[in-house]
Design a protein around this motif. Sequence first.
Motif, mmCIF file in Angstrom:
data_model
loop_
_atom_site.group_PDB
_atom_site.id
_atom_site.type_symbol
_atom_site.label_atom_id
_atom_site.label_comp_id
_atom_site.label_asym_id
_atom_site.label_seq_id
_atom_site.Cartn_x
_atom_site.Cartn_y
_atom_site.Cartn_z
ATOM 1 N N THR A 76 9.671 74.305 62.394
ATOM 2 C CA THR A 76 10.450 75.229 61.557
ATOM 3 C C THR A 76 9.583 76.466 61.274
ATOM 4 N N CYS A 77 10.224 77.551 60.867
ATOM 5 C CA CYS A 77 9.468 78.776 60.554
ATOM 6 C C CYS A 77 8.477 78.513 59.425
ATOM 7 N N SER A 78 8.903 77.707 58.476
ATOM 8 C CA SER A 78 8.035 77.404 57.353
ATOM 9 C C SER A 78 6.784 76.644 57.833
ATOM 10 N N GLU A 79 6.975 75.684 58.719
ATOM 11 C CA GLU A 79 5.820 74.931 59.252
ATOM 12 C C GLU A 79 4.887 75.857 60.040
ATOM 13 N N ILE A 80 5.489 76.772 60.804
ATOM 14 C CA ILE A 80 4.671 77.701 61.616
ATOM 15 C C ILE A 80 3.823 78.591 60.697
ATOM 16 N N ILE A 81 4.458 79.119 59.656
ATOM 17 C CA ILE A 81 3.732 80.009 58.744
ATOM 18 C C ILE A 81 2.614 79.250 58.023
ATOM 19 N N ASP A 82 2.935 78.042 57.588
ATOM 20 C CA ASP A 82 1.932 77.240 56.893
ATOM 21 C C ASP A 82 0.734 76.985 57.805
ATOM 22 N N GLU A 83 1.040 76.568 59.051
ATOM 23 C CA GLU A 83 -0.040 76.247 59.985
ATOM 24 C C GLU A 83 -0.898 77.484 60.277
ATOM 25 N N ILE A 84 -0.238 78.625 60.508
ATOM 26 C CA ILE A 84 -0.996 79.820 60.892
ATOM 27 C C ILE A 84 -1.762 80.421 59.705
ATOM 28 N N ILE A 85 -1.073 80.644 58.599
ATOM 29 C CA ILE A 85 -1.724 81.378 57.499
ATOM 30 C C ILE A 85 -2.586 80.473 56.617
ATOM 31 N N ASN A 86 -2.015 79.370 56.122
ATOM 32 C CA ASN A 86 -2.866 78.500 55.308
ATOM 33 C C ASN A 86 -4.018 77.966 56.152
ATOM 34 N N GLY A 87 -3.717 77.675 57.421
ATOM 35 C CA GLY A 87 -4.757 77.187 58.345
ATOM 36 C C GLY A 87 -5.852 78.221 58.530
ATOM 37 N N ALA A 88 -5.465 79.487 58.690
ATOM 38 C CA ALA A 88 -6.464 80.549 58.910
ATOM 39 C C ALA A 88 -7.369 80.689 57.693
ATOM 40 N N TYR A 89 -6.755 80.672 56.497
ATOM 41 C CA TYR A 89 -7.584 80.817 55.295
ATOM 42 C C TYR A 89 -8.538 79.632 55.123
ATOM 43 N N SER A 90 -8.082 78.424 55.468
ATOM 44 C CA SER A 90 -8.983 77.265 55.362
ATOM 45 C C SER A 90 -10.143 77.422 56.347
ATOM 46 N N LEU A 91 -9.817 77.892 57.546
ATOM 47 C CA LEU A 91 -10.868 78.082 58.558
ATOM 48 C C LEU A 91 -11.915 79.070 58.068
ATOM 49 N N ILE A 92 -11.428 80.184 57.523
ATOM 50 C CA ILE A 92 -12.353 81.233 57.062
ATOM 51 C C ILE A 92 -13.224 80.689 55.924
#
Length: 311
Positions: free
Chosen positions: A290-306
């Motif tokens: 879903t769009c919500s899952e995609i956004i969560d994976e990309i953005i929340n994931g990116a911030y966790s990585l950083i």
Amino acid sequence: MHRNQITELLKIEYPILQGGMAWVSDADLAGAVSNAGGLGIIAAGNAPAEWVKSEVEKAKKITEKPFGLNIMMMSPFKDEVCKIATELEVPVIITGAGSPGNYLEIWKKRNIKVIPVCPSTSFALRMERYGADAVICEGNEAGGHIGQLTTMSLVPQVVDEVNIPVIAAGGIADKRGAAAAFMLGASGVQVGTRFLVSKECNAHQNFKNKIISSKDIHTVVSGINTGHPVRSIKNSLTNKFKKLERKGAPMDEFDSIGRGALRNAVVDGDIKNGSLMAGQISGLIKKELTCSEIIDEIINGAYSLIESFNK
Ligand SMILES: Cc1cc2nc3c(=O)[nH]c(=O)nc-3n(C[C@H](O)[C@H](O)[C@H](O)COP(=O)(O)O)c2cc1C
């Protein structure tokens, strides 16, 4: 944590835009992305103003959040579409395939945010001078019509030149791509191919499946010698384009096999002779979310990585 120049400017929750994709991004997809906290974008492509009007009105019913309209400045209906976008006061206008010219001033007076897609630093600087609110720097890894530079080279060079926020596009489909874009100095990311394979996207399942089964080397660029290079997944259509390119065929021969080909892929699911516009990152996309899952994976994931790098 997610708040930055782009979320403030566009009044969205996450610094992610769903790239306008002709025939693909309609009110349903744009509404779903905006409801999930990103900026959904309807693509006008070469559609007439009546279609654009009905999709914008539909999107307003699907979401109360801001959304955008992508206007191709080469569309035969450009003037009508620009006029209708002004009348409907679409919150954000993204312009592609050329300069928004005089419209930029008109839109700014209506408090419409204007974000041109830029293939080079000189174009980005010109757009900043004209009053653009931000720029999208799209590298040639992207699906659809492309420029010459890669995202990795283009984004930091534009970031160093302009004083408005920069949004990176092209080749971003997961947290690593978004984190890299932020490290290059981008304040937001625009994602196309990944959202094409979302549950809310109305593109034909054959097209989505083709992206899911693609590998890293399966996209090709056609039309370099016509001056309008396009990246899409290799198929019978791209083989025909290659043959025409080798024999230096005139433009009308390209037009005769290319006309309506994107529609055929998106609407009818013709994966043989349709135009399967998609980015190099297709090989990374393994399932429909879903769009919500995609956004969560990309953005929340990116911030966790950083964050994990900062520890
Ligand atoms: C099927 C398809 C159609 C597209 N149509 C447009 C368009 O009408 N206008 C535009 O500015 N960009 C268009 N794009 C580019 C996207 O808006 C976006 O910038 C790009 O897909 C980002 O790269 P990515 O595919 O690697 O995520 C299109 C891309 C795809 C895949």
